[in-house]
Design an enzyme around this catalytic site. Structure first.
Site, PDB file in Angstrom:
ATOM      1  N   PHE A 211      60.797  13.602  25.301  1.00  0.00           N
ATOM      2  CA  PHE A 211      62.160  13.664  25.843  1.00  0.00           C
ATOM      3  C   PHE A 211      62.169  12.926  27.176  1.00  0.00           C
ATOM      4  O   PHE A 211      61.452  13.296  28.100  1.00  0.00           O
ATOM      5  CB  PHE A 211      62.611  15.115  26.071  1.00  0.00           C
ATOM      6  CG  PHE A 211      64.045  15.209  26.494  1.00  0.00           C
ATOM      7  CD1 PHE A 211      65.062  15.366  25.564  1.00  0.00           C
ATOM      8  CD2 PHE A 211      64.400  15.094  27.836  1.00  0.00           C
ATOM      9  CE1 PHE A 211      66.401  15.430  25.958  1.00  0.00           C
ATOM     10  CE2 PHE A 211      65.731  15.148  28.237  1.00  0.00           C
ATOM     11  CZ  PHE A 211      66.731  15.320  27.293  1.00  0.00           C
ATOM     12  N   ASP A 320      56.294  10.231  33.051  1.00  0.00           N
ATOM     13  CA  ASP A 320      57.578  10.885  33.327  1.00  0.00           C
ATOM     14  C   ASP A 320      57.296  12.311  33.805  1.00  0.00           C
ATOM     15  O   ASP A 320      56.995  13.199  33.010  1.00  0.00           O
ATOM     16  CB  ASP A 320      58.419  10.872  32.039  1.00  0.00           C
ATOM     17  CG  ASP A 320      59.746  11.607  32.194  1.00  0.00           C
ATOM     18  OD1 ASP A 320      59.943  12.291  33.215  1.00  0.00           O
ATOM     19  OD2 ASP A 320      60.580  11.498  31.273  1.00  0.00           O
ATOM     20  N   LYS A 351      64.638  17.007  38.906  1.00  0.00           N
ATOM     21  CA  LYS A 351      64.542  18.477  38.792  1.00  0.00           C
ATOM     22  C   LYS A 351      64.030  19.136  40.076  1.00  0.00           C
ATOM     23  O   LYS A 351      64.732  19.164  41.064  1.00  0.00           O
ATOM     24  CB  LYS A 351      63.669  18.841  37.584  1.00  0.00           C
ATOM     25  CG  LYS A 351      64.365  18.494  36.255  1.00  0.00           C
ATOM     26  CD  LYS A 351      63.750  19.233  35.112  1.00  0.00           C
ATOM     27  CE  LYS A 351      64.300  18.821  33.776  1.00  0.00           C
ATOM     28  NZ  LYS A 351      65.324  19.706  33.265  1.00  0.00           N
ATOM     29  N   THR A 375      75.664   2.695  42.907  1.00  0.00           N
ATOM     30  CA  THR A 375      76.408   2.992  44.137  1.00  0.00           C
ATOM     31  C   THR A 375      75.631   3.947  45.047  1.00  0.00           C
ATOM     32  O   THR A 375      75.338   3.632  46.201  1.00  0.00           O
ATOM     33  CB  THR A 375      77.777   3.617  43.807  1.00  0.00           C
ATOM     34  OG1 THR A 375      78.475   2.737  42.939  1.00  0.00           O
ATOM     35  CG2 THR A 375      78.591   3.850  45.079  1.00  0.00           C
TER      36      THR A 375
HETATM   37  C1  LIG Z   1      60.591  14.873  30.962  1.00  0.00           C
HETATM   38  C2  LIG Z   1      62.049  14.655  31.191  1.00  0.00           C
HETATM   39  N1  LIG Z   1      62.499  13.417  31.429  1.00  0.00           N
HETATM   40  C3  LIG Z   1      63.802  13.171  31.662  1.00  0.00           C
HETATM   41  C4  LIG Z   1      64.729  14.171  31.649  1.00  0.00           C
HETATM   42  C5  LIG Z   1      66.175  13.877  31.894  1.00  0.00           C
HETATM   43  O1  LIG Z   1      66.556  14.381  33.128  1.00  0.00           O
HETATM   44  P1  LIG Z   1      68.112  14.637  33.443  1.00  0.00           P
HETATM   45  O2  LIG Z   1      68.535  15.782  32.596  1.00  0.00           O
HETATM   46  O3  LIG Z   1      68.141  14.939  34.905  1.00  0.00           O
HETATM   47  O4  LIG Z   1      68.827  13.391  33.121  1.00  0.00           O
HETATM   48  C6  LIG Z   1      64.308  15.497  31.405  1.00  0.00           C
HETATM   49  C7  LIG Z   1      65.282  16.596  31.371  1.00  0.00           C
HETATM   50  O5  LIG Z   1      65.029  17.678  30.899  1.00  0.00           O
HETATM   51  C8  LIG Z   1      62.931  15.741  31.167  1.00  0.00           C
HETATM   52  O6  LIG Z   1      62.470  16.973  30.910  1.00  0.00           O
END
Ligand SMILES: Cc1ncc(COP(=O)(O)O)c(C=O)c1O
Length: 494
Positions: A211, A320, A351, A375
């Site tokens: 994800f 990530d 987060k 922006t």
């Molecule tokens: C590993 C990971 N990457 C990216 C995201 C996307 O973040 P956002 O919800 O702030 O767009 C999440 C969200 O849960 C995530 O867990």
């Protein structure tokens, strides 16, 4: 001093929880003013939450809403709702509250420093008109905790847009290495109609179960649930298998090492296949623990192998850390557990870091302005709060606290899986970033629902897992409450 100020600044919290203040001191909570435990007065969602939900449903798709919170009354690890319920929150807004609710130090920073208030009031277009203290804030706050070896920082607003822009930086750097000199006239004209060579056929390799967000580009690298992706056009980019381990890890070392090898071989194969297709892989994106996809762990050896494959192929490695970053695994960055041979090329965050963005190597800084840009490019107000969060992490030694609470939780989860092997298994994770697998999706959903009736706000991940994502101020006595309530719901399961 901090607690004195908190009493002055947030009378509503102290007023309403005043009756438990002495008990709280006895339990030595890191956040002054926390109640002794959860209080459940109504069904959850209660009548007021239901009313508000009905109202909201008239104006938007509100099907994901669980309850309406009372953020004035929420404190530390406890989330209060509009029906007077107070829950121990082990999910913390999908893992995004580093110090829980209304931490006195953060409130104090805002109430006692007019500059901080003005930083929130005057949100600038950071890429064009940053404030006088922006450089020092970046250096002292964000770069102060940068993963070793990464000294470039780009701020963004959320996790998805951090990944989105990091992918762009990877593609730009990949093409920059191939290009001799400046853009050609053909590149300039062809990109305007979405054609090569200006819009080149390149790809990002991701993993099944991953994800990385829901915006258009990153959605092609998200593979955790169909509902996120349905009806949206996607790139044909390579998707590799992510290791699926046998548990307990310590008893299945050989099988799990073979699983790592299988997945790494598939990654290498995909590099070859996509090069042949004329769509070479410019970067690999990977979570250190696949979170939304089910808390699937990868071993240090797996990540070391990935870094080697990326380097061999001239591709960037993006880790990530949107969900794992900011301390919940017991280190500021989860990939620090992996003993990599040098830094990854990019690390994205959001987060628990409160501001989004990515750390990266100098190679990934585009030579021209306005190419990685929007922006706001983040929000200096969030950096003010992050500065306060980091002060508390240091002052209260919270990464050590995470390890202690995580050890207690994991031990408790392992005991419970031994007591109820037909219901839960695979207790796993690092620090307090933990999960347990249930015997079915139905049971998982049922347990999460019944935990709520016992005053525990938890959450699911993947098909059938419950994930724990408490704040960094989650302590051993909170772990005892959670484990006790989990034992109750397991024992009541027919
Ligand atoms: C590993 C990971 N990457 C990216 C995201 C996307 O973040 P956002 O919800 O702030 O767009 C999440 C969200 O849960 C995530 O867990």
């Amino acid at each position: 001093m901090a607690s004195l100020c908190a009493q002055k600044c947030i009378p509503s919290i102290y007023g309403r929880f005043g009756h438990v203040r002495s008990a709280v001191r006895a339990a030595s909570s890191l956040v002054a003013g926390e109640p002794k435990g959860p209080t459940v007065k109504t069904q959850i969602p209660g009548p007021r939450s239901k009313e508000l939900l009905q109202e909201l449903n008239q104006i938007q798709q509100a099907g994901s809403i669980q309850l309406f919170a009372d953020y004035d009354r929420s404190i530390g690890n406890y989330l209060a709702d509009v029906d007077g319920n107070v829950m121990l929150d082990v999910y913390t807004q999908i893992s995004s509250m580093p110090l829980g609710y209304n931490h006195p130090h953060l409130l104090q920073m805002l109430t006692e420093n007019p500059h901080n208030i003005k930083t929130i009031v005057n949100r600038p277009a950071l890429g064009v008109f940053p404030g006088a203290d922006w450089n020092s804030k970046l250096k002292n706050v964000l770069l102060g905790i940068a993963p070793a070896g990464l000294d470039q920082i780009t701020t963004m607003a959320c996790g998805s847009c951090s990944n989105e822009n990091a992918y762009k930086a990877i593609f730009m750097a990949y093409r920059q290495k191939q290009r001799k000199g400046d853009f050609t006239p053909e590149e300039i004209s062809s990109c305007m109609i979405n054609q090569a060579p200006g819009s080149p056929d390149l790809s990002i390799l991701s993993f099944h179960g991953a994800f990385h967000g829901r915006t258009m580009g990153v959605l092609s690298t998200t593979h955790s649930k169909a509902i996120h992706k349905l009806d949206v056009p996607a790139f044909d980019w390579p998707i590799a298998p992510f290791p699926i381990y046998r548990y307990p890890l310590e008893d299945n070392k050989a099988e799990n090492a073979a699983e790592d090898k299988r997945c790494l071989a598939a990654v290498e194969q995909l590099f070859e296949d996509y090069a042949k297709k004329g769509r070479p892989v410019a970067g690999i994106v990977v979570e250190p623990i696949q979170a939304e996809g089910g808390d699937n762990e990868g071993s240090p050896e797996f990540f070391q192998g990935l870094q080697k494959v990326a380097r061999k192929n001239g591709a960037s490695l993006l880790i990530d850390e949107v969900q794992t970053g900011g301390g919940p695994t017991g280190k500021m960055w989860c990939h620090e557990h992996f003993n990599l041979d040098g830094p990854p090329d990019v690390v994205t965050f959001s987060k628990k870091m409160l501001i989004g963005g990515f750390y990266h190597t100098a190679e990934l800084k585009p030579p021209q302005a306005y190419r990685i840009f929007n922006t706001w490019m983040g929000d200096p107000g969030k950096l003010v709060l992050l500065e306060g969060v980091l002060e508390v992490i240091k002052r209260d030694n919270l990464l050590e606290q995470v390890k202690r609470s995580g050890d207690r939780l994991l031990l408790g989860l392992k005991q419970l899986q031994n007591e109820y092997p037909a219901l839960i298994s695979r207790a796993r994770g690092r620090g307090t970033f933990l999960a347990v697998t249930c015997s079915s999706t139905k049971l998982r959903d049922d347990l999460v629902g019944r935990l709520k009736t016992k005053g525990i706000q938890s959450g699911g991940c993947g098909e059938d897992s419950i994930r724990l994502r408490p704040a960094l101020v989650f302590q051993e006595h909170h772990a005892e409450i959670f484990l006790d309530r989990l034992r109750q719901v397991l024992s009541e399961t027919k």
